[in-house]
Design a protein around this motif. Sequence first.
Motif, PDB file in Angstrom:
ATOM      1  N   GLU A   8      26.212   4.245  35.639  1.00 49.88           N
ATOM      2  CA  GLU A   8      25.332   3.211  35.104  1.00 49.88           C
ATOM      3  C   GLU A   8      25.422   3.068  33.588  1.00 49.88           C
ATOM      4  O   GLU A   8      24.728   2.237  32.997  1.00 49.88           O
ATOM      5  CB  GLU A   8      23.873   3.509  35.488  1.00 49.88           C
ATOM      6  N   VAL A   9      26.249   3.867  32.947  1.00 51.39           N
ATOM      7  CA  VAL A   9      26.287   3.897  31.488  1.00 51.39           C
ATOM      8  C   VAL A   9      27.275   2.859  30.961  1.00 51.39           C
ATOM      9  O   VAL A   9      28.417   2.791  31.431  1.00 51.39           O
ATOM     10  CB  VAL A   9      26.685   5.296  30.991  1.00 51.39           C
ATOM     11  N   PRO A  10      26.871   2.021  29.999  1.00 53.12           N
ATOM     12  CA  PRO A  10      27.802   1.041  29.433  1.00 53.12           C
ATOM     13  C   PRO A  10      28.945   1.714  28.681  1.00 53.12           C
ATOM     14  O   PRO A  10      28.748   2.722  28.011  1.00 53.12           O
ATOM     15  CB  PRO A  10      26.925   0.217  28.488  1.00 53.12           C
ATOM     16  N   ILE A  11      30.141   1.144  28.838  1.00 57.05           N
ATOM     17  CA  ILE A  11      31.336   1.664  28.177  1.00 57.05           C
ATOM     18  C   ILE A  11      31.816   0.648  27.153  1.00 57.05           C
ATOM     19  O   ILE A  11      31.889  -0.554  27.434  1.00 57.05           O
ATOM     20  CB  ILE A  11      32.456   1.929  29.200  1.00 57.05           C
ATOM     21  N   THR A  12      32.152   1.125  25.966  1.00 58.01           N
ATOM     22  CA  THR A  12      32.754   0.280  24.944  1.00 58.01           C
ATOM     23  C   THR A  12      34.121   0.843  24.579  1.00 58.01           C
ATOM     24  O   THR A  12      34.392   2.026  24.789  1.00 58.01           O
ATOM     25  CB  THR A  12      31.883   0.208  23.673  1.00 58.01           C
ATOM     26  N   LEU A  13      34.979  -0.008  24.042  1.00 60.14           N
ATOM     27  CA  LEU A  13      36.312   0.413  23.630  1.00 60.14           C
ATOM     28  C   LEU A  13      36.437   0.406  22.117  1.00 60.14           C
ATOM     29  O   LEU A  13      35.945  -0.517  21.450  1.00 60.14           O
ATOM     30  CB  LEU A  13      37.375  -0.506  24.237  1.00 60.14           C
ATOM     31  N   LEU A  14      37.085   1.421  21.581  1.00 56.52           N
ATOM     32  CA  LEU A  14      37.433   1.493  20.166  1.00 56.52           C
ATOM     33  C   LEU A  14      38.909   1.125  20.060  1.00 56.52           C
ATOM     34  O   LEU A  14      39.750   1.726  20.726  1.00 56.52           O
ATOM     35  CB  LEU A  14      37.201   2.903  19.621  1.00 56.52           C
ATOM     36  N   SER A  15      39.225   0.138  19.220  1.00 54.23           N
ATOM     37  CA  SER A  15      40.588  -0.386  19.196  1.00 54.23           C
ATOM     38  C   SER A  15      41.091  -0.586  17.769  1.00 54.23           C
ATOM     39  O   SER A  15      40.314  -0.881  16.854  1.00 54.23           O
ATOM     40  CB  SER A  15      40.638  -1.718  19.948  1.00 54.23           C
ATOM     41  N   SER A  16      42.393  -0.465  17.605  1.00 51.42           N
ATOM     42  CA  SER A  16      43.017  -0.737  16.312  1.00 51.42           C
ATOM     43  C   SER A  16      43.459  -2.184  16.194  1.00 51.42           C
ATOM     44  O   SER A  16      44.027  -2.582  15.185  1.00 51.42           O
ATOM     45  CB  SER A  16      44.228   0.185  16.115  1.00 51.42           C
ATOM     46  N   THR A  17      43.204  -2.978  17.229  1.00 54.88           N
ATOM     47  CA  THR A  17      43.611  -4.381  17.226  1.00 54.88           C
ATOM     48  C   THR A  17      42.428  -5.295  17.500  1.00 54.88           C
ATOM     49  O   THR A  17      41.474  -4.897  18.173  1.00 54.88           O
ATOM     50  CB  THR A  17      44.704  -4.642  18.281  1.00 54.88           C
ATOM     51  N   ASP A  18      42.517  -6.530  17.004  1.00 51.75           N
ATOM     52  CA  ASP A  18      41.503  -7.554  17.253  1.00 51.75           C
ATOM     53  C   ASP A  18      41.953  -8.527  18.346  1.00 51.75           C
ATOM     54  O   ASP A  18      41.355  -9.580  18.508  1.00 51.75           O
ATOM     55  CB  ASP A  18      41.229  -8.361  15.981  1.00 51.75           C
ATOM     56  N   ASP A  19      42.986  -8.195  19.090  1.00 55.07           N
ATOM     57  CA  ASP A  19      43.592  -9.103  20.051  1.00 55.07           C
ATOM     58  C   ASP A  19      42.557  -9.649  21.037  1.00 55.07           C
ATOM     59  O   ASP A  19      41.954  -8.906  21.816  1.00 55.07           O
ATOM     60  CB  ASP A  19      44.689  -8.364  20.818  1.00 55.07           C
ATOM     61  N   ALA A  20      42.355 -10.970  21.014  1.00 54.68           N
ATOM     62  CA  ALA A  20      41.371 -11.596  21.894  1.00 54.68           C
ATOM     63  C   ALA A  20      41.782 -11.517  23.354  1.00 54.68           C
ATOM     64  O   ALA A  20      40.925 -11.491  24.245  1.00 54.68           O
ATOM     65  CB  ALA A  20      41.157 -13.055  21.492  1.00 54.68           C
TER      66      ALA A  20
END
Length: 260
Positions: free
Chosen positions: A103-115
């Motif tokens: 149930e926990v929200p997951i976010t991503l850490l990224s080196s790119t801004d690729d839409a």
Amino acid sequence: MNDCWVAHNLGSTQVSDSAGTKRRRNAPTVIIIEHSTLARTTVVKLLERELAGWNLIDLSSTESLDRALGAEVRLIALDLAGRGVESASLRDDLAAITARFPEVPITLLSSTDDAIIARQALKIGIRGFFSTSLPIDIALAGLRLVLAGGTFFPQLLGAATNGSNGSNEHSPARNEAEKSLDERTQYLALAEFTPREADVLAELQSGCSNKVIAGKLNLSGHTVKMHLQHIMRKLQAQNRTEVVARLIQRAASGPDASPS
């Protein structure tokens, strides 16, 4: 061992896990999974100030996730590490997380801004996409937005219009589902709102605070509050969190959705 617990307010009641590390009992917790020690430490130091009183668990990989079992986990931030959303490695990491914290929200850490990558992440249920190019205040506002139940994908705010600027760089990869998501983005930004309200709403979707919105749009704080009041009234929302919830509901329903 690089993986560690970070406990705040050391005078409060604490418990130890099997490795002997400490955490505050029943305190809300954020997990950061980042292979780079420097990047991981930097994120933890930043969140120590933003989330005083919370437990922060930083891990180098999902292999150590069992150490967080039993914690009041509110958010998990996972390093994309240059992988594609369809990569087996990322899918394995996501499966390991959801098996333990469904149930926990997951976010991503990224080196790119690729839409394109951000759009794919949104489609598989990721709740936030934080690139290293984001200003700190915007990233922290996005963190608060996800913790409040919203989604944070600033890369997608201009996706619908940017796709019509004559560039066909990614066009072979765009399918009907992606085009539909662009249409929803356009709808949420424009339907029922004045142009200035749409501008404010776009910044709100990006997780910006009133002060940041005022600065970016060259408005006074009072004017921003007035536009937000109009937006909340049109969406029948009582606060910013409910605005986000209404937008999520309407995005899921598509352009034919009407206010509840």
